[in-house]
Design a protein around this motif. Structure first.
Motif, PDB file in Angstrom:
ATOM      1  N   GLU A 210      18.772 -22.995 -25.741  1.00 52.80           N
ATOM      2  CA  GLU A 210      19.339 -23.278 -24.427  1.00 52.80           C
ATOM      3  C   GLU A 210      18.287 -23.310 -23.321  1.00 52.80           C
ATOM      4  OE1 GLU A 210      22.494 -20.583 -23.580  1.00 52.80           O
ATOM      5  OE2 GLU A 210      23.598 -21.004 -25.424  1.00 52.80           O
ATOM      6  N   ILE A 211      17.246 -22.480 -23.486  1.00 48.64           N
ATOM      7  CA  ILE A 211      16.236 -22.342 -22.421  1.00 48.64           C
ATOM      8  C   ILE A 211      15.170 -23.438 -22.507  1.00 48.64           C
ATOM      9  CG2 ILE A 211      14.423 -20.863 -21.489  1.00 48.64           C
ATOM     10  CD1 ILE A 211      16.084 -18.468 -22.430  1.00 48.64           C
ATOM     11  N   LEU A 212      14.621 -23.670 -23.697  1.00 46.48           N
ATOM     12  CA  LEU A 212      13.516 -24.624 -23.862  1.00 46.48           C
ATOM     13  C   LEU A 212      14.051 -26.037 -24.070  1.00 46.48           C
ATOM     14  CD1 LEU A 212      11.000 -22.631 -26.083  1.00 46.48           C
ATOM     15  CD2 LEU A 212      11.053 -22.879 -23.591  1.00 46.48           C
ATOM     16  N   THR A 213      14.662 -26.565 -23.037  1.00 46.34           N
ATOM     17  CA  THR A 213      15.204 -27.933 -23.080  1.00 46.34           C
ATOM     18  C   THR A 213      14.434 -28.869 -22.150  1.00 46.34           C
ATOM     19  OG1 THR A 213      16.825 -27.359 -21.366  1.00 46.34           O
ATOM     20  CG2 THR A 213      17.509 -27.124 -23.677  1.00 46.34           C
ATOM     21  N   VAL A 214      13.434 -28.330 -21.461  1.00 46.19           N
ATOM     22  CA  VAL A 214      12.663 -29.119 -20.491  1.00 46.19           C
ATOM     23  C   VAL A 214      11.500 -29.809 -21.192  1.00 46.19           C
ATOM     24  CG1 VAL A 214      11.323 -29.039 -18.348  1.00 46.19           C
ATOM     25  CG2 VAL A 214      13.279 -27.496 -18.661  1.00 46.19           C
ATOM     26  N   GLU A 215      11.249 -31.042 -20.840  1.00 41.09           N
ATOM     27  CA  GLU A 215      10.097 -31.779 -21.355  1.00 41.09           C
ATOM     28  C   GLU A 215       8.956 -31.708 -20.341  1.00 41.09           C
ATOM     29  OE1 GLU A 215      10.997 -35.737 -22.446  1.00 41.09           O
ATOM     30  OE2 GLU A 215      12.542 -35.196 -23.907  1.00 41.09           O
ATOM     31  N   TYR A 216       7.760 -31.354 -20.831  1.00 44.14           N
ATOM     32  CA  TYR A 216       6.581 -31.248 -19.980  1.00 44.14           C
ATOM     33  C   TYR A 216       5.698 -32.481 -20.166  1.00 44.14           C
ATOM     34  CZ  TYR A 216       7.879 -26.313 -19.559  1.00 44.14           C
ATOM     35  OH  TYR A 216       8.545 -25.149 -19.323  1.00 44.14           O
ATOM     36  N   ASN A 217       5.082 -32.921 -19.088  1.00 41.42           N
ATOM     37  CA  ASN A 217       4.195 -34.080 -19.162  1.00 41.42           C
ATOM     38  C   ASN A 217       2.915 -33.774 -19.931  1.00 41.42           C
ATOM     39  OD1 ASN A 217       5.946 -35.678 -17.638  1.00 41.42           O
ATOM     40  ND2 ASN A 217       5.055 -34.996 -15.697  1.00 41.42           N
ATOM     41  N   ASP A 218       2.448 -32.525 -19.824  1.00 42.13           N
ATOM     42  CA  ASP A 218       1.154 -32.162 -20.401  1.00 42.13           C
ATOM     43  C   ASP A 218       1.261 -31.352 -21.681  1.00 42.13           C
ATOM     44  OD1 ASP A 218      -0.120 -33.383 -18.215  1.00 42.13           O
ATOM     45  OD2 ASP A 218       0.143 -31.575 -17.003  1.00 42.13           O
ATOM     46  N   ILE A 219       2.476 -31.026 -22.128  1.00 45.06           N
ATOM     47  CA  ILE A 219       2.662 -30.210 -23.323  1.00 45.06           C
ATOM     48  C   ILE A 219       3.738 -30.832 -24.204  1.00 45.06           C
ATOM     49  CG2 ILE A 219       3.356 -27.963 -24.232  1.00 45.06           C
ATOM     50  CD1 ILE A 219       2.359 -26.669 -21.704  1.00 45.06           C
ATOM     51  N   SER A 220       3.437 -30.922 -25.491  1.00 47.35           N
ATOM     52  CA  SER A 220       4.428 -31.339 -26.478  1.00 47.35           C
ATOM     53  C   SER A 220       4.641 -30.159 -27.423  1.00 47.35           C
ATOM     54  CB  SER A 220       3.926 -32.558 -27.261  1.00 47.35           C
ATOM     55  OG  SER A 220       4.850 -32.929 -28.253  1.00 47.35           O
ATOM     56  N   TYR A 221       5.890 -29.736 -27.595  1.00 47.22           N
ATOM     57  CA  TYR A 221       6.126 -28.537 -28.396  1.00 47.22           C
ATOM     58  C   TYR A 221       7.402 -28.668 -29.222  1.00 47.22           C
ATOM     59  CZ  TYR A 221       9.656 -27.282 -24.889  1.00 47.22           C
ATOM     60  OH  TYR A 221      10.750 -27.291 -24.062  1.00 47.22           O
ATOM     61  N   GLY A 222       7.504 -27.798 -30.212  1.00 49.52           N
ATOM     62  CA  GLY A 222       8.697 -27.693 -31.036  1.00 49.52           C
ATOM     63  C   GLY A 222       8.759 -26.296 -31.614  1.00 49.52           C
ATOM     64  N   PHE A 223       9.950 -25.831 -31.920  1.00 45.77           N
ATOM     65  CA  PHE A 223      10.090 -24.488 -32.484  1.00 45.77           C
ATOM     66  C   PHE A 223      11.190 -24.491 -33.528  1.00 45.77           C
ATOM     67  CE2 PHE A 223      12.710 -24.843 -28.721  1.00 45.77           C
ATOM     68  CZ  PHE A 223      13.921 -24.276 -29.080  1.00 45.77           C
ATOM     69  N   THR A 224      11.101 -23.517 -34.437  1.00 48.71           N
ATOM     70  CA  THR A 224      12.080 -23.421 -35.503  1.00 48.71           C
ATOM     71  C   THR A 224      12.132 -21.988 -36.006  1.00 48.71           C
ATOM     72  OG1 THR A 224      12.783 -24.357 -37.621  1.00 48.71           O
ATOM     73  CG2 THR A 224      10.454 -23.912 -37.372  1.00 48.71           C
ATOM     74  N   GLN A 225      13.170 -21.685 -36.757  1.00 51.76           N
ATOM     75  CA  GLN A 225      13.277 -20.370 -37.384  1.00 51.76           C
ATOM     76  C   GLN A 225      12.676 -20.481 -38.768  1.00 51.76           C
ATOM     77  OE1 GLN A 225      17.038 -18.492 -36.943  1.00 51.76           O
ATOM     78  NE2 GLN A 225      16.428 -16.644 -38.036  1.00 51.76           N
ATOM     79  N   ALA A 226      11.515 -19.834 -38.959  1.00 51.33           N
ATOM     80  CA  ALA A 226      10.786 -19.954 -40.217  1.00 51.33           C
ATOM     81  C   ALA A 226      11.394 -19.104 -41.319  1.00 51.33           C
ATOM     82  CB  ALA A 226       9.322 -19.569 -40.005  1.00 51.33           C
ATOM     83  N   SER A 227      12.023 -17.986 -40.956  1.00 52.04           N
ATOM     84  CA  SER A 227      12.724 -17.124 -41.899  1.00 52.04           C
ATOM     85  C   SER A 227      13.779 -16.350 -41.111  1.00 52.04           C
ATOM     86  CB  SER A 227      11.750 -16.167 -42.600  1.00 52.04           C
ATOM     87  OG  SER A 227      11.191 -15.249 -41.681  1.00 52.04           O
ATOM     88  N   SER A 228      14.483 -15.469 -41.773  1.00 56.12           N
ATOM     89  CA  SER A 228      15.558 -14.748 -41.098  1.00 56.12           C
ATOM     90  C   SER A 228      15.063 -13.885 -39.948  1.00 56.12           C
ATOM     91  CB  SER A 228      16.310 -13.869 -42.103  1.00 56.12           C
ATOM     92  OG  SER A 228      15.419 -12.911 -42.690  1.00 56.12           O
ATOM     93  N   ASP A 229      13.784 -13.489 -39.981  1.00 57.96           N
ATOM     94  CA  ASP A 229      13.261 -12.616 -38.929  1.00 57.96           C
ATOM     95  C   ASP A 229      12.010 -13.163 -38.247  1.00 57.96           C
ATOM     96  OD1 ASP A 229      11.660 -12.346 -41.133  1.00 57.96           O
ATOM     97  OD2 ASP A 229      11.324 -10.198 -40.897  1.00 57.96           O
ATOM     98  N   VAL A 230      11.735 -14.461 -38.379  1.00 56.67           N
ATOM     99  CA  VAL A 230      10.548 -15.064 -37.756  1.00 56.67           C
ATOM    100  C   VAL A 230      10.909 -16.390 -37.097  1.00 56.67           C
ATOM    101  CG1 VAL A 230       8.236 -15.996 -38.112  1.00 56.67           C
ATOM    102  CG2 VAL A 230       8.965 -13.988 -39.406  1.00 56.67           C
ATOM    103  N   VAL A 231      10.532 -16.524 -35.815  1.00 53.18           N
ATOM    104  CA  VAL A 231      10.640 -17.791 -35.087  1.00 53.18           C
ATOM    105  C   VAL A 231       9.231 -18.243 -34.754  1.00 53.18           C
ATOM    106  CG1 VAL A 231      11.421 -18.926 -32.972  1.00 53.18           C
ATOM    107  CG2 VAL A 231      12.916 -17.287 -34.127  1.00 53.18           C
ATOM    108  N   ILE A 232       8.915 -19.511 -35.026  1.00 54.77           N
ATOM    109  CA  ILE A 232       7.586 -20.044 -34.743  1.00 54.77           C
ATOM    110  C   ILE A 232       7.693 -21.216 -33.782  1.00 54.77           C
ATOM    111  CG2 ILE A 232       7.691 -21.459 -36.834  1.00 54.77           C
ATOM    112  CD1 ILE A 232       4.625 -21.330 -36.934  1.00 54.77           C
ATOM    113  N   LEU A 233       6.771 -21.257 -32.827  1.00 55.75           N
ATOM    114  CA  LEU A 233       6.668 -22.372 -31.887  1.00 55.75           C
ATOM    115  C   LEU A 233       5.260 -22.940 -31.965  1.00 55.75           C
ATOM    116  CD1 LEU A 233       7.954 -22.877 -28.336  1.00 55.75           C
ATOM    117  CD2 LEU A 233       5.494 -23.009 -28.691  1.00 55.75           C
ATOM    118  N   ARG A 234       5.164 -24.261 -32.041  1.00 51.43           N
ATOM    119  CA  ARG A 234       3.863 -24.933 -32.063  1.00 51.43           C
ATOM    120  C   ARG A 234       3.816 -25.898 -30.886  1.00 51.43           C
ATOM    121  NH1 ARG A 234       0.608 -23.120 -36.270  1.00 51.43           N
ATOM    122  NH2 ARG A 234       1.747 -24.164 -37.954  1.00 51.43           N
TER     123      ARG A 234
END
Length: 319
Positions: A210-234
């Motif tokens: 809900e929070i990370l819905t903004v697109e930045y001109n200088d940053i391209s990013y994505g995130f996902t839940q890698a396991s039940s207890d780990v979230v990763i953002l690149r």
């Protein structure tokens, strides 16, 4: 040069305090601001060296004991000078039950012909919380050394309750890989990784949706839940400071969310204890007052109604 940094943090009198520390040249470990300004401990790693030289080896040992909370900072960009043999850094982290570690260092800048390997082994107790960042630059861009480093290898392993929960393994070799193209840097000059690990990682992922819905001109990013207890953002960008600020923002967001979850958990324990203590009184009055209870048609005591209202107000306040 072989260097070592040791940092042990424990909770004492309601605050996280430095119990043991060690460092040797060229590094220094000191408080980040006033020592007793916050209930958690804030420390910063400083260096008198212009950067990491050939054959340098740094070992960082961090131990966050039960219910202790640590924010660890760095002083500046980590510069990797030209090398023939290579340099390395190993970080060993232990976070005990109820402990929290927040560590987002400045970007790594590899000079031409630099060779570097960084390994991170993070051991978390079942209910420990981790906020971890890592930023890689492609080199000294204005010195026309972009993608001129020889080899850069970073590996991060997260263990929870002794079992391997997550691995992030990156090997960058510009002379052998098309790292400027698709699936690598894709025209950007900096790459950032942010890891959040906790038992309530899935709830945080829902918040980020809900929070990370903004697109930045200088940053391209994505995130996902890698396991039940780990979230990763690149994230990819062209400004190291901008990405560093971006990860710091994410780290603070996760820190606030964690504090909210801890407060919520403590409130639940208080309610449970109050209900448990009142059970004998309720049991003694069931037989004599059963008619009164039926006439009032109420199963909720004023105490419980007050607690429910308080929890609703707290939820609105956090939202």
């Amino acid at each position: 040069m072989d260097s070592k940094i040791v940092l042990n943090v424990a909770k004492e009198d309601g605050r996280s305090r430095l119990k043991e520390s060690y460092h040797n040249a060229p590094y220094k470990l000191t408080h980040y601001g006033a020592a007793n300004l916050t209930d958690h401990l804030e420390m910063i790693i400083m260096s008198a060296s212009p950067g990491i030289m050939d054959t340098d080896h740094l070992h960082i040992d961090v131990h966050v004991k039960e219910e202790a909370q640590l924010k660890l900072f760095t002083q500046s960009f980590n510069k990797l000078h030209p090398m023939k043999t290579g340099a390395s850094q190993h970080t060993d982290v232990q976070v005990a039950s109820g402990g929290i570690l927040h560590y987002i260092p400045h970007p790594v800048t590899p000079f031409k012909d630099s060779i570097f390997k960084a390994t991170n082994h993070i051991h978390l107790a079942e209910d420990a919380v981790l906020m971890w960042g890592d930023i890689i630059s492609v080199g000294r861009i204005y010195m026309k050394e972009a993608f001129e480093f020889d080899r850069l290898h970073t590996q991060t392993k997260i263990f929870r309750s002794g079992k391997l929960a997550f691995i992030d393994n990156q090997l960058l070799q510009p002379k052998k890989q098309p790292i400027q193209k698709m699936l690598f840097f894709e025209g950007y000059t900096h790459q950032a990784t942010f890891l959040f690990s906790a038992l309530f990682a899935q709830e945080l992922k829902s918040e980020l949706d809900e929070i990370l819905t903004v697109e930045y001109n200088d940053i391209s990013y994505g995130f996902t839940q890698a396991s039940s207890d780990v979230v990763i953002l690149r994230a990819l960008g062209s400004d190291g400071e901008l990405l560093y600020d971006f990860l710091q923002m994410l780290g603070q967001l996760c820190w606030d969310f964690t504090m909210h979850k801890l407060s919520e958990s403590k409130e639940g324990e208080v309610i449970e204890n109050e209900v448990t203590e009142s059970l004998p009184v309720v049991a003694e009055s069931v037989v004599t007052e059963v008619v009164v209870v039926v006439e009032k048609k109420s199963t909720t005591s004023p105490r419980k109604r007050k607690v429910s209202k308080s929890k609703t107000e707290e939820g609105l306040k956090y939202a």
